[in-house]
Design a protein around this motif. Structure first.
Motif, PDB file in Angstrom:
ATOM      1  N   GLY A  42       0.825  -1.209   0.000  1.00 19.31           N
ATOM      2  CA  GLY A  42       0.000   0.000   0.000  1.00 19.31           C
ATOM      3  C   GLY A  42       0.856   1.255   0.000  1.00 19.31           C
ATOM      4  O   GLY A  42       0.566   2.222  -0.716  1.00 19.31           O
ATOM      5  N   LEU A  43       1.931   1.247   0.793  1.00 20.21           N
ATOM      6  CA  LEU A  43       2.835   2.401   0.844  1.00 20.21           C
ATOM      7  C   LEU A  43       3.484   2.644  -0.517  1.00 20.21           C
ATOM      8  O   LEU A  43       3.557   3.778  -0.983  1.00 20.21           O
ATOM      9  CB  LEU A  43       3.916   2.160   1.907  1.00 20.21           C
ATOM     10  N   SER A  44       3.936   1.559  -1.169  1.00 18.10           N
ATOM     11  CA  SER A  44       4.564   1.702  -2.494  1.00 18.10           C
ATOM     12  C   SER A  44       3.583   2.286  -3.494  1.00 18.10           C
ATOM     13  O   SER A  44       3.941   3.145  -4.307  1.00 18.10           O
ATOM     14  CB  SER A  44       5.059   0.338  -2.990  1.00 18.10           C
ATOM     15  N   LEU A  45       2.326   1.828  -3.433  1.00 20.78           N
ATOM     16  CA  LEU A  45       1.304   2.331  -4.367  1.00 20.78           C
ATOM     17  C   LEU A  45       1.034   3.816  -4.109  1.00 20.78           C
ATOM     18  O   LEU A  45       0.929   4.616  -5.050  1.00 20.78           O
ATOM     19  CB  LEU A  45       0.019   1.514  -4.215  1.00 20.78           C
ATOM     20  N   ALA A  46       0.935   4.193  -2.824  1.00 21.45           N
ATOM     21  CA  ALA A  46       0.676   5.595  -2.490  1.00 21.45           C
ATOM     22  C   ALA A  46       1.834   6.473  -2.951  1.00 21.45           C
ATOM     23  O   ALA A  46       1.624   7.574  -3.462  1.00 21.45           O
ATOM     24  CB  ALA A  46       0.467   5.734  -0.984  1.00 21.45           C
ATOM     25  N   ARG A  47       3.062   5.975  -2.779  1.00 25.01           N
ATOM     26  CA  ARG A  47       4.226   6.744  -3.246  1.00 25.01           C
ATOM     27  C   ARG A  47       4.218   6.882  -4.770  1.00 25.01           C
ATOM     28  O   ARG A  47       4.539   7.930  -5.315  1.00 25.01           O
ATOM     29  CB  ARG A  47       5.510   6.042  -2.798  1.00 25.01           C
ATOM     30  N   LEU A  48       3.871   5.780  -5.446  1.00 27.05           N
ATOM     31  CA  LEU A  48       3.830   5.806  -6.904  1.00 27.05           C
ATOM     32  C   LEU A  48       2.852   6.859  -7.412  1.00 27.05           C
ATOM     33  O   LEU A  48       3.092   7.507  -8.420  1.00 27.05           O
ATOM     34  CB  LEU A  48       3.440   4.412  -7.438  1.00 27.05           C
ATOM     35  N   ASN A  49       1.741   7.023  -6.691  1.00 26.14           N
ATOM     36  CA  ASN A  49       0.719   7.999  -7.091  1.00 26.14           C
ATOM     37  C   ASN A  49       0.897   9.353  -6.408  1.00 26.14           C
ATOM     38  O   ASN A  49       0.056  10.238  -6.568  1.00 26.14           O
ATOM     39  CB  ASN A  49      -0.672   7.440  -6.789  1.00 26.14           C
ATOM     40  N   ASN A  50       1.967   9.462  -5.584  1.00 28.02           N
ATOM     41  CA  ASN A  50       2.288  10.727  -4.912  1.00 28.02           C
ATOM     42  C   ASN A  50       1.093  11.254  -4.114  1.00 28.02           C
ATOM     43  O   ASN A  50       0.792  12.440  -4.138  1.00 28.02           O
ATOM     44  CB  ASN A  50       2.751  11.765  -5.940  1.00 28.02           C
ATOM     45  N   ASP A  51       0.397  10.342  -3.407  1.00 27.21           N
ATOM     46  CA  ASP A  51      -0.779  10.694  -2.615  1.00 27.21           C
ATOM     47  C   ASP A  51      -0.342  10.837  -1.149  1.00 27.21           C
ATOM     48  O   ASP A  51      -0.164   9.852  -0.430  1.00 27.21           O
ATOM     49  CB  ASP A  51      -1.851   9.599  -2.755  1.00 27.21           C
ATOM     50  N   SER A  52      -0.139  12.069  -0.717  1.00 27.39           N
ATOM     51  CA  SER A  52       0.424  12.329   0.620  1.00 27.39           C
ATOM     52  C   SER A  52      -0.474  11.800   1.723  1.00 27.39           C
ATOM     53  O   SER A  52       0.012  11.270   2.741  1.00 27.39           O
ATOM     54  CB  SER A  52       0.648  13.835   0.805  1.00 27.39           C
ATOM     55  N   ILE A  53      -1.800  11.937   1.573  1.00 30.94           N
ATOM     56  CA  ILE A  53      -2.721  11.471   2.615  1.00 30.94           C
ATOM     57  C   ILE A  53      -2.588   9.963   2.805  1.00 30.94           C
ATOM     58  O   ILE A  53      -2.510   9.460   3.932  1.00 30.94           O
ATOM     59  CB  ILE A  53      -4.176  11.858   2.264  1.00 30.94           C
ATOM     60  N   LEU A  54      -2.535   9.224   1.687  1.00 31.42           N
ATOM     61  CA  LEU A  54      -2.414   7.758   1.783  1.00 31.42           C
ATOM     62  C   LEU A  54      -1.030   7.342   2.278  1.00 31.42           C
ATOM     63  O   LEU A  54      -0.891   6.347   2.988  1.00 31.42           O
ATOM     64  CB  LEU A  54      -2.705   7.114   0.422  1.00 31.42           C
ATOM     65  N   ILE A  55       0.018   8.093   1.897  1.00 33.67           N
ATOM     66  CA  ILE A  55       1.370   7.772   2.394  1.00 33.67           C
ATOM     67  C   ILE A  55       1.395   7.923   3.913  1.00 33.67           C
ATOM     68  O   ILE A  55       1.918   7.062   4.640  1.00 33.67           O
ATOM     69  CB  ILE A  55       2.416   8.687   1.736  1.00 33.67           C
ATOM     70  N   ALA A  56       0.818   9.026   4.417  1.00 34.84           N
ATOM     71  CA  ALA A  56       0.765   9.233   5.870  1.00 34.84           C
ATOM     72  C   ALA A  56      -0.021   8.110   6.542  1.00 34.84           C
ATOM     73  O   ALA A  56       0.393   7.560   7.571  1.00 34.84           O
ATOM     74  CB  ALA A  56       0.121  10.585   6.167  1.00 34.84           C
ATOM     75  N   ASP A  57      -1.155   7.755   5.960  1.00 36.08           N
ATOM     76  CA  ASP A  57      -1.983   6.677   6.507  1.00 36.08           C
ATOM     77  C   ASP A  57      -1.191   5.375   6.580  1.00 36.08           C
ATOM     78  O   ASP A  57      -1.251   4.649   7.580  1.00 36.08           O
ATOM     79  CB  ASP A  57      -3.233   6.496   5.625  1.00 36.08           C
ATOM     80  N   ALA A  58      -0.426   5.064   5.507  1.00 32.90           N
ATOM     81  CA  ALA A  58       0.347   3.822   5.476  1.00 32.90           C
ATOM     82  C   ALA A  58       1.406   3.811   6.568  1.00 32.90           C
ATOM     83  O   ALA A  58       1.612   2.788   7.240  1.00 32.90           O
ATOM     84  CB  ALA A  58       0.984   3.650   4.101  1.00 32.90           C
TER      85      ALA A  58
END
Length: 918
Positions: free
Chosen positions: A214-230
């Motif tokens: 999930g973290l890799s996917l959030a980073r790939l999409n540059n989604d800060s909210i999801l990166i923080a959540d992960a």
């Protein structure tokens, strides 16, 4: 005066808005009001304007807009837990979607109804039924995003009752989202799977794995909210499993992102967890600091009105001996908690009202079921009357029934005889399969011996032994063919052949036998240019059988004539002899399996009774006929008629060629290649080692489990494995190798005595690269191994030469394709990072350095450092062709801080300096 004027204008404008928004005939203000109240989160107003808009669209006869508005309104109310407000509009949505027969919105209506029944805690079993209805519709109509949502809801349904089923549905959601590129939905699928492994299975490794995905996917999409959540979730799982080194590491990473973005929910979520963690450590001051941050950042209470953080702050103040502050927070908690409890009672009353309404519906259903039962009673009465009439009819036909019963007994007896015959064939077939392995150890070494004994006095003796072994192989193949014919698993291998040449080749082989037995033997064939498609091996078996029988039953001084000719688009083959002949009673039985005539039993003519049966089967598979006529004492004539199909293509024979030695492999894998042999039979295992040890480094294993261990330790270049083995068979071994990203590139050749098409297809289905049947030809096995390895080398050369790998030309499996694509993406993402190392590459791949080295070496013939450099140089070549930038700037951008070193590397790869290349 001016103030009064301005005030009157404002009031007039407000009045105009009220009138306009209340009108059914003006669309734009209604829609604006609807959207405004959604933004302001006003459920009652949203419902009010939604109903007006629905009425407006109804008057406009815009059915799709009506359904869209139903959908968005239900979705809004349910997500905000306004179950009492959602009840009526949800019923209307279901009714309207069914009335308009719109499958997509029917599915959405059923999905919302299931959500309402489940999360509103009204009737979870009925919710499950609605989820199933929605799943059926979305599957049929290929609405994959909504189908993934249904899988998630079904996972939540099973979460407390069947954790395995819950995981299965969430995995289905993950695969669906991954296949269709639903990145946001995919992230939450990873998160939910990780949560299941964490809470339901207590599996730290699997939970960590999916949180990282999930973290890799959030980073790939540059989604800060999801990166923080992960990062927060990774901190939670580390905290739960007491991985103390990682807890604050992840929470601090989340803090950096949370402080950069303006998202209150993410900040509150992080503050709650970091504060709770310090509280568990007994660091009450730090915990109090973070919980007071929650108080500052909360709007209208805590977490949608839940006052629990107030209680935590009160307890922390008490532990720090701040008794007055603790008392104040306790009072605030009690006041807010009482208010929430009153609200909860109101909601519970509304929920009970909905349950009451649902019970009324179920009572109505029960009444309908009672009426249905009454109808069933009437139907059963009619069935009883009809049954009586049938019994009377049965008694009238009793005599004819007895006759049918006798016929059935006869059929049953025939079936028993047929089953006994099948068991006998199966027994012989099993033995035949077992004979193939020792036959391999006889024929393959004998072929070597015969080849080495040319011009030697023992050559004839060895050649006779080889001929006898091959004859035994033919008998074994014949028995296996019998089982295939019985199981309808037999297929002809039709190819285009010159029948004239083939016939003369077969017929001439019997000339020496005719001379030895003093029999007059003639054979003729017309026309000489006859060519058509047929199964060469099977027709050869038929002709050999007929000629062998003719010579067997013809005495010295007799005659045998064989002729072929074309008549009425058919090839006629006639075999005539002047032998002992066949009696009239036996002539209709000679094509039956295992049948032997009394004449053959009395003389020295004993056989298996299979030859003529197989000959008939083979001819009929060619859509031809075989007939026999005979006079006892005067001889027998066999006549074969084969239809000539239209020839419409070239021969499809598979040709095994020597590896192409002209391929420029640069410096790919200079060391000795490795082969792993997995075989439970020691003699065959040692024989295979002798075949390959001169050219390859050989590893050996006695079963699939041991072979899998050796594969993971040594990463061989190719595997040759038996299928039938103890502990772990060849199919399981192949599946394990081909579904693991670290080993899926290794080619597997399955070696087995099981020769039917189904077994071959099963081997290929598990990912086998080739399938060889025992007893095998040694040269064929060596060539197939060489060809597969040469193809792998050619793939590596293509990768080196291609700036962008074309996976259609470079034949690799999907896991390898995904691995190479990810490798290139990671290096491209760090193309200008001078400090990017192999260790960082391994961390990004979540693989050990040893495994990454072995995988890249096997796929591309280079080490990871060389691979990173090759990607950088290809990117540099692209910049040189497409831009006017300075060469020194391009070198820096692609990760080279030394221009002379860049020039040297570039020239080594492209045989040109950067300036010449441009």
């Amino acid at each position: 005066m001016n103030k009064k004027y301005i005030l009157s204008l404002i009031l007039t404008f407000q009045l105009f808005n009220i009138v306009v928004c209340a009108s059914d005939d003006i669309f734009f203000p209604l829609d604006s009001c609807f959207q405004e109240h959604i933004t302001n989160n006003s459920p009652d107003s949203v419902l009010h304007y939604a109903e007006k808009l629905i009425h407006y669209y109804s008057k406009q006869d815009d059915k799709i807009k009506q359904l869209e508005l139903f959908d968005s309104t239900c979705n809004y109310l349910l997500k905000n837990k306004q179950y009492n407000l959602a009840s009526d509009i949800l019923k209307k949505f279901v009714f309207q979607s069914e009335k308009l027969d719109n499958e997509y919105f029917q599915g959405k209506a059923y999905m919302h109804t299931g959500y309402f029944l489940f999360f509103g805690d009204i009737n979870k079993e009925m919710a499950f039924q609605y989820y199933q209805k929605a799943e059926e519709i979305f599957t049929r109509t290929n609405h994959y995003k909504e189908l993934g949502t249904i899988y998630h809801y079904l996972s939540r349904y099973y979460e407390l009752s069947d954790k395995n089923e819950s995981l299965r549905y969430e995995l289905k959601n993950m695969h669906l989202s991954l296949a269709n590129g639903y990145t946001n939905q995919l992230y939450y699928a990873y998160r939910e799977i990780a949560s299941l492994y964490r809470h339901q299975f207590s599996n730290y490794d699997s939970s960590l794995f999916y949180y990282h995905k999930g973290l890799s996917l959030a980073r790939l999409n540059n989604d800060s909210i999801l990166i923080a959540d992960a990062f927060i979730e990774l901190g939670c799982v580390s905290e739960q499993f007491a991985v103390t080194d990682s807890i604050l590491h992840y929470y601090r990473k989340a803090q950096i992102i949370v402080e950069q973005i303006e998202d209150t929910d993410s900040k509150l979520y992080w503050l709650r967890h970091i504060g709770g963690y310090y509280g568990k450590l007994g660091k009450f001051k730090e915990a109090l600091f973070y919980f007071k941050q929650i108080e500052k950042n909360s709007i209208d209470g805590f977490n949608n009105g839940i006052p629990e953080p107030l209680l935590v702050i009160a307890q922390l103040e008490q532990k720090l001996h701040n008794h007055k502050a603790a008392a104040d927070y306790y009072k605030r908690f009690i006041y807010l908690n009482d208010s929430i409890e009153n609200l909860r009672k109101v909601k519970e009353y509304a929920r009970l009202e909905m349950k009451f309404e649902l019970d009324n519906i179920q009572n109505q259903i029960k009444v309908n079921e009672d009426n249905l039962k009454k109808r069933k009673y009437i139907i059963w009465l009619l069935i009883f009357i009809i049954g009586l009439l049938l019994i009377i009819f049965y008694l009238v036909l009793r005599i004819s029934s007895n006759k049918r019963k006798a016929d059935k007994e006869l059929v049953a007896l025939t079936q028993k005889l047929h089953d006994a015959d099948k068991q006998k064939i199966q027994f012989l077939t099993n033995i035949s399969h077992e004979i193939r392995t020792p036959l391999t150890l006889i024929i393959s070494p004998l072929e070597r011996i015969v080849h080495s004994l040319k011009n030697n006095k023992d050559y004839e003796l060895a050649n006779t032994m080889l001929s006898s072994a091959n004859a035994l192989k033919k008998l074994v193949d014949q028995q296996i063919d019998i089982s295939k014919l019985d199981n309808s698993d037999f297929k002809l291998n039709r190819k285009h052949h010159n029948f004239y040449q083939h016939f003369h080749q077969i017929a001439s082989a019997f000339c020496s036998l005719a001379a030895d037995n003093k029999i007059i033997y003639r054979y003729t064939s017309k026309p000489e240019n006859l060519s058509f498609k047929y199964d060469k091996d099977k027709l050869e078996i038929v002709l050999n059988n007929l000629l062998s029988n003719a010579f067997k039953f013809t005495a010295a001084g007799g005659e045998i004539n064989v002729e072929t000719f074309v008549q009425n688009s058919e090839v006629h083959i006639m075999v005539k002899d002047t032998g002992i002949g066949i009696t009239e009673q036996e002539i209709n039985k000679i094509f039956e399996r295992f049948y032997q005539s009394t004449t053959s039993k009395k003389g020295n003519y004993a056989g298996t009774g299979l030859g003529l049966n197989i000959a008939k089967e083979y001819i009929e598979l060619h859509k031809g006929t075989i007939e026999v006529s005979s006079i006892v004492g005067n001889g027998t004539v066999f006549t074969i008629k084969l239809p000539i199909p239209d020839f419409n293509g070239n021969d499809n024979d598979t040709i095994i060629t020597e590896p192409n030695k002209q391929v420029n492999t640069h410096d790919i894998i200079k060391e000795k290649e490795t082969i792993l042999i997995i075989e439970d039979n020691k003699e065959l295992r040692d024989y295979l080692e002798r075949i390959f040890n001169s050219k390859y480094k050989v590893f050996k294993a006695t079963n699939g489990k041991e072979g899998l261990q050796l594969t993971r330790e040594n990463f061989p270049d190719i595997i040759v494995s038996d299928v039938m083995m103890p502990i772990c068979d060849g199919y399981e071994l192949t599946k394990s190798i081909k579904t693991n990203v670290e080993t899926c590139h290794i080619p597997v050749i399955l070696l087995t005595a099981k020769a039917n098409q189904h077994d071959k297809l099963e081997g290929y289905n598990y990912g086998a690269d080739d399938y060889i049947v025992k007893p095998f030809n040694e040269s064929e096995l060596i060539l197939k191994v060489n060809n597969i390895l040469q193809t792998r080398k050619n793939n590596r050369v293509r990768y080196i030469n291609d700036s962008v790998p074309n996976f259609k030309d470079i034949k690799i499996n999907s896991l390898d394709e995904e691995f190479i694509t990810k490798l290139i993406q990671i290096v491209n993402a760090n193309i200008s990072n001078l400090e990017f190392t192999v260790e960082q590459l391994c961390n990004e791949l979540y693989m050990s350095r040893r495994n990454v080295y072995g995988k890249i070496k096997a796929l591309m013939g280079m080490n990871p450092t060389q691979f990173i450099r090759s990607v950088r140089l290809k990117k540099a070549a692209e910049f040189l062709k497409n831009t006017d930038n300075k060469i020194s700037d391009i070198a820096t951008v692609t990760g080279f801080d030394n221009l002379s070193y860049f020039t040297k590397c570039f020239k080594e790869m492209f045989n040109k300096t950067p300036s010449d290349y441009r």
